[in-house]
Design a protein around this motif. Structure first.
Motif, PDB file in Angstrom:
ATOM      1  N   MET A   1       0.850  -1.176   0.000  1.00 22.63           N
ATOM      2  CA  MET A   1       0.000   0.000   0.000  1.00 22.63           C
ATOM      3  C   MET A   1       0.894   1.237   0.000  1.00 22.63           C
ATOM      4  O   MET A   1       1.866   1.312   0.732  1.00 22.63           O
ATOM      5  N   ARG A   2       0.550   2.190  -0.801  1.00 26.55           N
ATOM      6  CA  ARG A   2       1.310   3.433  -0.893  1.00 26.55           C
ATOM      7  C   ARG A   2       0.831   4.436   0.145  1.00 26.55           C
ATOM      8  O   ARG A   2      -0.323   4.408   0.563  1.00 26.55           O
ATOM      9  N   PHE A   3       1.738   5.334   0.526  1.00 31.82           N
ATOM     10  CA  PHE A   3       1.369   6.348   1.515  1.00 31.82           C
ATOM     11  C   PHE A   3       0.243   7.223   0.982  1.00 31.82           C
ATOM     12  O   PHE A   3      -0.630   7.651   1.728  1.00 31.82           O
ATOM     13  N   SER A   4       0.226   7.472  -0.315  1.00 34.17           N
ATOM     14  CA  SER A   4      -0.842   8.295  -0.894  1.00 34.17           C
ATOM     15  C   SER A   4      -2.210   7.642  -0.707  1.00 34.17           C
ATOM     16  O   SER A   4      -3.219   8.332  -0.588  1.00 34.17           O
ATOM     17  N   GLU A   5      -2.269   6.312  -0.664  1.00 29.27           N
ATOM     18  CA  GLU A   5      -3.522   5.605  -0.419  1.00 29.27           C
ATOM     19  C   GLU A   5      -3.954   5.707   1.040  1.00 29.27           C
ATOM     20  O   GLU A   5      -5.127   5.605   1.358  1.00 29.27           O
ATOM     21  N   LEU A   6      -2.998   5.910   1.925  1.00 32.53           N
ATOM     22  CA  LEU A   6      -3.288   6.025   3.354  1.00 32.53           C
ATOM     23  C   LEU A   6      -3.689   7.440   3.768  1.00 32.53           C
ATOM     24  O   LEU A   6      -4.281   7.640   4.820  1.00 32.53           O
ATOM     25  N   ALA A   7      -3.366   8.420   2.949  1.00 28.29           N
ATOM     26  CA  ALA A   7      -3.476   9.831   3.342  1.00 28.29           C
ATOM     27  C   ALA A   7      -4.869  10.259   3.795  1.00 28.29           C
ATOM     28  O   ALA A   7      -4.995  11.092   4.686  1.00 28.29           O
ATOM     29  N   SER A   8      -5.912   9.690   3.234  1.00 28.08           N
ATOM     30  CA  SER A   8      -7.257  10.135   3.589  1.00 28.08           C
ATOM     31  C   SER A   8      -7.815   9.436   4.834  1.00 28.08           C
ATOM     32  O   SER A   8      -8.887   9.781   5.308  1.00 28.08           O
ATOM     33  N   LYS A   9      -7.105   8.480   5.372  1.00 28.45           N
ATOM     34  CA  LYS A   9      -7.598   7.721   6.524  1.00 28.45           C
ATOM     35  C   LYS A   9      -7.447   8.512   7.823  1.00 28.45           C
ATOM     36  O   LYS A   9      -6.478   9.215   8.023  1.00 28.45           O
ATOM     37  N   GLU A  10      -8.422   8.368   8.699  1.00 22.84           N
ATOM     38  CA  GLU A  10      -8.406   8.999  10.021  1.00 22.84           C
ATOM     39  C   GLU A  10      -7.711   8.039  10.993  1.00 22.84           C
ATOM     40  O   GLU A  10      -7.909   6.830  10.937  1.00 22.84           O
ATOM     41  N   ILE A  11      -6.879   8.583  11.888  1.00 19.51           N
ATOM     42  CA  ILE A  11      -6.193   7.769  12.888  1.00 19.51           C
ATOM     43  C   ILE A  11      -7.034   7.767  14.162  1.00 19.51           C
ATOM     44  O   ILE A  11      -7.346   8.828  14.700  1.00 19.51           O
ATOM     45  N   SER A  18     -10.157   8.149  20.865  1.00 15.83           N
ATOM     46  CA  SER A  18      -9.912   9.513  20.392  1.00 15.83           C
ATOM     47  C   SER A  18      -9.468   9.529  18.934  1.00 15.83           C
ATOM     48  O   SER A  18      -8.829   8.603  18.441  1.00 15.83           O
ATOM     49  N   ARG A  19      -9.845  10.610  18.261  1.00 20.89           N
ATOM     50  CA  ARG A  19      -9.423  10.847  16.882  1.00 20.89           C
ATOM     51  C   ARG A  19      -8.129  11.660  16.930  1.00 20.89           C
ATOM     52  O   ARG A  19      -8.096  12.736  17.501  1.00 20.89           O
ATOM     53  N   LEU A  20      -7.088  11.133  16.311  1.00 16.98           N
ATOM     54  CA  LEU A  20      -5.791  11.808  16.340  1.00 16.98           C
ATOM     55  C   LEU A  20      -5.567  12.692  15.126  1.00 16.98           C
ATOM     56  O   LEU A  20      -4.652  13.502  15.125  1.00 16.98           O
ATOM     57  N   GLY A  21      -6.384  12.529  14.104  1.00 15.92           N
ATOM     58  CA  GLY A  21      -6.254  13.364  12.913  1.00 15.92           C
ATOM     59  C   GLY A  21      -6.094  12.517  11.668  1.00 15.92           C
ATOM     60  O   GLY A  21      -5.940  11.308  11.733  1.00 15.92           O
ATOM     61  N   PRO A  22      -6.120  13.167  10.508  1.00 10.07           N
ATOM     62  CA  PRO A  22      -5.952  12.432   9.253  1.00 10.07           C
ATOM     63  C   PRO A  22      -4.492  12.039   9.040  1.00 10.07           C
ATOM     64  O   PRO A  22      -3.570  12.778   9.383  1.00 10.07           O
ATOM     65  N   LEU A  23      -4.309  10.883   8.466  1.00  9.42           N
ATOM     66  CA  LEU A  23      -2.963  10.367   8.230  1.00  9.42           C
ATOM     67  C   LEU A  23      -2.191  11.240   7.247  1.00  9.42           C
ATOM     68  O   LEU A  23      -0.968  11.333   7.325  1.00  9.42           O
ATOM     69  N   GLY A  24      -2.894  11.921   6.360  1.00  5.77           N
ATOM     70  CA  GLY A  24      -2.239  12.775   5.373  1.00  5.77           C
ATOM     71  C   GLY A  24      -1.523  13.971   5.975  1.00  5.77           C
ATOM     72  O   GLY A  24      -0.659  14.560   5.328  1.00  5.77           O
ATOM     73  N   ARG A  61       4.853  -0.223  15.647  1.00  7.68           N
ATOM     74  CA  ARG A  61       4.346  -1.463  16.259  1.00  7.68           C
ATOM     75  C   ARG A  61       2.983  -1.267  16.921  1.00  7.68           C
ATOM     76  O   ARG A  61       2.310  -2.236  17.249  1.00  7.68           O
ATOM     77  N   SER A  62       2.540  -0.026  17.117  1.00  6.43           N
ATOM     78  CA  SER A  62       1.249   0.255  17.751  1.00  6.43           C
ATOM     79  C   SER A  62       0.084   0.236  16.773  1.00  6.43           C
ATOM     80  O   SER A  62      -1.063   0.327  17.194  1.00  6.43           O
ATOM     81  N   ILE A  63       0.361   0.127  15.481  1.00  9.12           N
ATOM     82  CA  ILE A  63      -0.709   0.068  14.487  1.00  9.12           C
ATOM     83  C   ILE A  63      -1.349  -1.314  14.560  1.00  9.12           C
ATOM     84  O   ILE A  63      -0.666  -2.332  14.480  1.00  9.12           O
ATOM     85  N   ARG A  64      -2.681  -1.349  14.741  1.00  8.78           N
ATOM     86  CA  ARG A  64      -3.396  -2.624  14.865  1.00  8.78           C
ATOM     87  C   ARG A  64      -4.111  -3.011  13.579  1.00  8.78           C
ATOM     88  O   ARG A  64      -4.077  -4.163  13.177  1.00  8.78           O
ATOM     89  N   ARG A  65      -4.781  -2.075  12.945  1.00  7.71           N
ATOM     90  CA  ARG A  65      -5.528  -2.372  11.720  1.00  7.71           C
ATOM     91  C   ARG A  65      -5.542  -1.138  10.818  1.00  7.71           C
ATOM     92  O   ARG A  65      -5.597  -0.017  11.298  1.00  7.71           O
ATOM     93  N   ILE A  66      -5.556  -1.408   9.515  1.00  2.00           N
ATOM     94  CA  ILE A  66      -5.748  -0.349   8.536  1.00  2.00           C
ATOM     95  C   ILE A  66      -6.970  -0.748   7.722  1.00  2.00           C
ATOM     96  O   ILE A  66      -6.945  -1.737   6.991  1.00  2.00           O
ATOM     97  N   GLY A  67      -8.054  -0.001   7.904  1.00  2.00           N
ATOM     98  CA  GLY A  67      -9.302  -0.293   7.213  1.00  2.00           C
ATOM     99  C   GLY A  67      -9.507   0.634   6.037  1.00  2.00           C
ATOM    100  O   GLY A  67      -8.641   1.446   5.704  1.00  2.00           O
ATOM    101  N   PRO A  68     -10.670   0.547   5.402  1.00  2.00           N
ATOM    102  CA  PRO A  68     -10.945   1.380   4.230  1.00  2.00           C
ATOM    103  C   PRO A  68     -11.003   2.871   4.551  1.00  2.00           C
ATOM    104  O   PRO A  68     -10.709   3.702   3.704  1.00  2.00           O
ATOM    105  N   GLU A  69     -11.390   3.231   5.789  1.00  2.00           N
ATOM    106  CA  GLU A  69     -11.525   4.644   6.144  1.00  2.00           C
ATOM    107  C   GLU A  69     -10.689   5.080   7.340  1.00  2.00           C
ATOM    108  O   GLU A  69     -10.469   6.274   7.522  1.00  2.00           O
ATOM    109  N   VAL A  70     -10.242   4.136   8.168  1.00  2.00           N
ATOM    110  CA  VAL A  70      -9.502   4.499   9.375  1.00  2.00           C
ATOM    111  C   VAL A  70      -8.285   3.613   9.584  1.00  2.00           C
ATOM    112  O   VAL A  70      -8.210   2.502   9.059  1.00  2.00           O
ATOM    113  N   MET A  71      -7.348   4.135  10.360  1.00  2.00           N
ATOM    114  CA  MET A  71      -6.213   3.367  10.865  1.00  2.00           C
ATOM    115  C   MET A  71      -6.391   3.288  12.372  1.00  2.00           C
ATOM    116  O   MET A  71      -6.534   4.319  13.035  1.00  2.00           O
TER     117      MET A  71
END
Length: 85
Positions: A1-11, A18-24, A61-71
């Motif tokens: 997966m490219r970083f550009s594909e991750l950019a729109s996901k919310e963390i 809590s919402r930490l902000g958009p990955l972009g 190592r703290s990343i658990r899942r990357i879904g279609p809209e959120v990380m």
């Protein structure tokens, strides 16, 4: 997966929801020896673009899942402390 594909996901932090902000809007901390991503640096959410605090550091190592809209990340209180810069 490219970083550009991750950019729109919310963390989202799994431990408190809590919402930490958009990955972009983040920066990456990269190990210069092997090019591996060490952490994601989330800028603080300030008013009018002013940064009052240091970025929040999310270890890779703290990343658990990357879904279609959120990380989903799992940050304890000690891990969500601002990064030293």
């Amino acid at each position: 997966m490219r970083f550009s594909e991750l950019a729109s996901k919310e963390i989202i932090n799994l431990s408190n929801g809590s919402r930490l902000g958009p990955l972009g809007d983040t920066d990456l901390e990269i190990d210069p020896e092997n090019g591996a991503i060490q952490a994601i640096l989330v800028p603080p959410r300030g008013r009018f673009g002013r940064q009052i605090q240091q970025p929040t550091q999310i270890p890779w190592r703290s990343i658990r899942r990357i879904g279609p809209e959120v990380m989903i990340v799992d940050l304890d209180d000690d891990l969500s402390a601002p990064a030293d810069s």
